[in-house]
Design a protein around this motif. Sequence first.
Motif, PDB file in Angstrom:
ATOM      1  N   SER A   1       8.653  55.857  29.682  1.00 32.92           N
ATOM      2  CA  SER A   1       9.489  55.096  28.756  1.00 32.92           C
ATOM      3  C   SER A   1      10.942  55.473  28.991  1.00 32.92           C
ATOM      4  CB  SER A   1       9.129  55.424  27.314  1.00 32.92           C
ATOM      5  OG  SER A   1       9.485  56.767  27.033  1.00 32.92           O
ATOM      6  N   ALA A   2      11.838  54.637  28.480  1.00 31.92           N
ATOM      7  CA  ALA A   2      13.266  54.930  28.598  1.00 31.92           C
ATOM      8  C   ALA A   2      13.573  56.254  27.886  1.00 31.92           C
ATOM      9  CB  ALA A   2      14.088  53.795  27.995  1.00 31.92           C
ATOM     10  N   ASP A   3      12.900  56.484  26.752  1.00 32.67           N
ATOM     11  CA  ASP A   3      13.155  57.732  26.014  1.00 32.67           C
ATOM     12  C   ASP A   3      12.756  58.956  26.817  1.00 32.67           C
ATOM     13  OD1 ASP A   3      14.063  56.207  23.993  1.00 32.67           O
ATOM     14  OD2 ASP A   3      12.444  56.647  22.570  1.00 32.67           O
ATOM     15  N   SER A   4      11.605  58.882  27.495  1.00 25.24           N
ATOM     16  CA  SER A   4      11.163  60.072  28.236  1.00 25.24           C
ATOM     17  C   SER A   4      12.087  60.344  29.431  1.00 25.24           C
ATOM     18  CB  SER A   4       9.692  59.971  28.668  1.00 25.24           C
ATOM     19  OG  SER A   4       9.547  59.002  29.667  1.00 25.24           O
ATOM     20  N   ILE A   5      12.587  59.299  30.065  1.00 30.03           N
ATOM     21  CA  ILE A   5      13.529  59.497  31.182  1.00 30.03           C
ATOM     22  C   ILE A   5      14.839  60.087  30.646  1.00 30.03           C
ATOM     23  CG2 ILE A   5      14.848  58.356  33.043  1.00 30.03           C
ATOM     24  CD1 ILE A   5      11.812  58.242  33.472  1.00 30.03           C
ATOM     25  N   ARG A   6      15.309  59.530  29.528  1.00 29.96           N
ATOM     26  CA  ARG A   6      16.561  60.017  28.944  1.00 29.96           C
ATOM     27  C   ARG A   6      16.418  61.491  28.541  1.00 29.96           C
ATOM     28  NH1 ARG A   6      17.002  57.834  23.422  1.00 29.96           N
ATOM     29  NH2 ARG A   6      15.570  59.559  23.212  1.00 29.96           N
TER      30      ARG A   6
ATOM     31  N   SER B   1       9.083  53.572  40.075  1.00 28.84           N
ATOM     32  CA  SER B   1      10.218  54.321  40.634  1.00 28.84           C
ATOM     33  C   SER B   1      11.496  53.499  40.517  1.00 28.84           C
ATOM     34  CB  SER B   1       9.963  54.673  42.102  1.00 28.84           C
ATOM     35  OG  SER B   1       8.811  55.481  42.207  1.00 28.84           O
ATOM     36  N   ALA B   2      11.388  52.194  40.798  1.00 30.76           N
ATOM     37  CA  ALA B   2      12.566  51.324  40.713  1.00 30.76           C
ATOM     38  C   ALA B   2      13.086  51.274  39.279  1.00 30.76           C
ATOM     39  CB  ALA B   2      12.216  49.918  41.200  1.00 30.76           C
ATOM     40  N   GLN B   3      12.160  51.169  38.319  1.00 30.26           N
ATOM     41  CA  GLN B   3      12.575  51.131  36.908  1.00 30.26           C
ATOM     42  C   GLN B   3      13.187  52.461  36.486  1.00 30.26           C
ATOM     43  OE1 GLN B   3       8.996  49.991  34.867  1.00 30.26           O
ATOM     44  NE2 GLN B   3       8.916  48.030  35.906  1.00 30.26           N
ATOM     45  N   THR B   4      12.599  53.548  36.975  1.00 31.45           N
ATOM     46  CA  THR B   4      13.111  54.885  36.634  1.00 31.45           C
ATOM     47  C   THR B   4      14.522  55.052  37.188  1.00 31.45           C
ATOM     48  OG1 THR B   4      10.865  55.751  36.712  1.00 31.45           O
ATOM     49  CG2 THR B   4      12.637  57.366  36.837  1.00 31.45           C
ATOM     50  N   LEU B   5      14.703  54.651  38.442  1.00 27.02           N
ATOM     51  CA  LEU B   5      16.025  54.769  39.057  1.00 27.02           C
ATOM     52  C   LEU B   5      17.059  53.923  38.338  1.00 27.02           C
ATOM     53  CD1 LEU B   5      15.235  55.052  42.790  1.00 27.02           C
ATOM     54  CD2 LEU B   5      17.241  56.082  41.732  1.00 27.02           C
ATOM     55  N   ASN B   6      16.624  52.748  37.890  1.00 22.80           N
ATOM     56  CA  ASN B   6      17.538  51.880  37.158  1.00 22.80           C
ATOM     57  C   ASN B   6      18.038  52.588  35.898  1.00 22.80           C
ATOM     58  OD1 ASN B   6      18.832  49.416  36.466  1.00 22.80           O
ATOM     59  ND2 ASN B   6      17.167  49.022  35.019  1.00 22.80           N
TER      60      ASN B   6
ATOM     61  N   LEU C   1      17.987  55.888  35.372  1.00 23.11           N
ATOM     62  CA  LEU C   1      18.771  57.072  35.748  1.00 23.11           C
ATOM     63  C   LEU C   1      20.207  56.675  36.110  1.00 23.11           C
ATOM     64  CD1 LEU C   1      16.195  59.052  37.931  1.00 23.11           C
ATOM     65  CD2 LEU C   1      17.080  59.721  35.679  1.00 23.11           C
ATOM     66  N   ARG C   2      20.317  55.581  36.842  1.00 20.30           N
ATOM     67  CA  ARG C   2      21.665  55.137  37.230  1.00 20.30           C
ATOM     68  C   ARG C   2      22.457  54.725  35.982  1.00 20.30           C
ATOM     69  NH1 ARG C   2      21.811  54.717  42.822  1.00 20.30           N
ATOM     70  NH2 ARG C   2      19.881  54.138  43.886  1.00 20.30           N
ATOM     71  N   ALA C   3      21.791  54.034  35.056  1.00 20.56           N
ATOM     72  CA  ALA C   3      22.488  53.605  33.838  1.00 20.56           C
ATOM     73  C   ALA C   3      22.908  54.819  33.003  1.00 20.56           C
ATOM     74  CB  ALA C   3      21.592  52.675  33.025  1.00 20.56           C
ATOM     75  N   PHE C   4      21.990  55.765  32.833  1.00 18.74           N
ATOM     76  CA  PHE C   4      22.312  56.944  32.013  1.00 18.74           C
ATOM     77  C   PHE C   4      23.405  57.809  32.652  1.00 18.74           C
ATOM     78  CE2 PHE C   4      17.817  56.696  30.140  1.00 18.74           C
ATOM     79  CZ  PHE C   4      18.275  56.166  28.937  1.00 18.74           C
ATOM     80  N   THR C   5      23.363  57.964  33.973  1.00 17.60           N
ATOM     81  CA  THR C   5      24.306  58.903  34.586  1.00 17.60           C
ATOM     82  C   THR C   5      25.679  58.279  34.851  1.00 17.60           C
ATOM     83  OG1 THR C   5      23.383  58.400  36.761  1.00 17.60           O
ATOM     84  CG2 THR C   5      22.566  60.390  35.669  1.00 17.60           C
ATOM     85  N   LYS C   6      25.715  56.957  34.958  1.00 19.05           N
ATOM     86  CA  LYS C   6      27.005  56.311  35.259  1.00 19.05           C
ATOM     87  C   LYS C   6      27.537  55.503  34.072  1.00 19.05           C
ATOM     88  CE  LYS C   6      26.637  57.716  39.560  1.00 19.05           C
ATOM     89  NZ  LYS C   6      27.414  58.855  40.045  1.00 19.05           N
TER      90      LYS C   6
END
Length: 447
Positions: free
Chosen positions: A77-82, A161-166, A168-173
């Motif tokens: 989920s977006a929460d777990s990645i965040r 992986s593509a969704q996770t990277l998306n 990660l890129r949004a959160f970090t940038k």
Amino acid sequence: MHETWSPSSWRSRPVLQQPEWPDEAALDRVAEELSGLPPLVFAGEARNLKDGLAKVSRGEAFLLQAGDCAESFRDFSADSIRDKLKVILQMAVVLTYAAGMPVIKVGRIAGQFAKPRSAANEKQNGAELPSFRGHAVNDDPFDAESRRADPHRMLRAYHQSAQTLNLLRAFTKGGFADLTQIHNWNQEFVASSKEGRRYEQIANQIDRALTFMAACGIDLGADSTLHEVDFYTSHEALLLEYEEALTRKDSLTEDWYDCSAHLVWVGERTRQPDGAHVEFLMGIRNPVAVKLGPGAHPGEVLTLCERLDPQLEPGRLTLVTRMGAGSIEQTLPPLIEAVKGAGRQMVWVCDPMHGNTFVTGDGYKTRRFDDILSEIKSFFAIHQGMGSVPGGVHLELTEQGVTECLGGAEEIFDHDLTSRYQALCDPRLNARQSLDLAFEIGEMLQG
Ligand code: PEP
Ligand code: CO
């Protein structure tokens, strides 16, 4: 690179740790489909990571590589990645503050879906089934249907992986990794703990430093390094059909890059110098890594260095040692000696997890926080004593409050393991243990 290398040249070498795919034709179709999908990362990004790792090899930066042992298709989920990113950013703040140098952040994430196993089969109550090999291969419940290898899972791994990277890129940038957000990286259940309060002190000091700089007239808004973070991805390159399909020629340099992650590594079980996995890594230009267990011989390590880094390219090859707290004093020094003798300045990283795993009387796979800490302490002391650079750590952790590793400030005991044991594969440090460990490593970095 030798002349006959191609993304598929690994196919002529012995290949270990592969699933028994029941349907070869289905596997070929999946590989074909994957090879038509967009790359997940770009060659230029992999080159940036290589530059960062070159700094690590010179002692000018520290590597923090961390994430799950095995990513899951289930709790995605977006929460777990965040929240996973929060833990890693928090640790990186602690390390950067202590070391006074950049911390290169690499996740075991967005592709860490395939696992090598010590045994091909698993027995439970008299029944025997193929082992769980990661969600890119089969499912973890112990029944015949779940354990059957299905190549279509590799496609799902790609898309997750593509969704996770998306994300990660949004959160970090996109503002979340801005240094002014530093207090928000402390998850609620961590903030109230001793480690969480210690983190708040550092965060307050950083706030004050930023206020001071602004007061001096420095335009903090103008500098993107305060507002964005470079976060890289990595995983074990185990399923070579998957890695081959995502290997693409960089239009700028005409070199091959494995665009499934910025960095890929070969594991302790698949690092045979003549084997398929090493052959594959030889031809891609990403930064690559090799795991080295207590049985690694100096001669074998030098052969791996020559094959994987023939040009002595700074940052190209990372050696990840995972010796075990009880064995590192004997097993690491001969490797450092050999590598130094060959005139090589490598990125040396300590994985204090995989040499310290054991099974409790109740059948839980676990690790002691004290063994993890002890292996890292020895790693620092040995490198410093030999004039070599202790470049970083490679950890298995989760953002959750699980009870999988014993000890730490929270004092998780044997009988606590039952309460929140959620590991798909190896036991992970929970969020508080991870932060606790970062403070300990920070002290080592201060010397
Ligand atoms: C891992 O990193 O999860 C792993 C299996 O490591 P190793 O190859 O070092 O055993
Ligand atoms: Co693991």
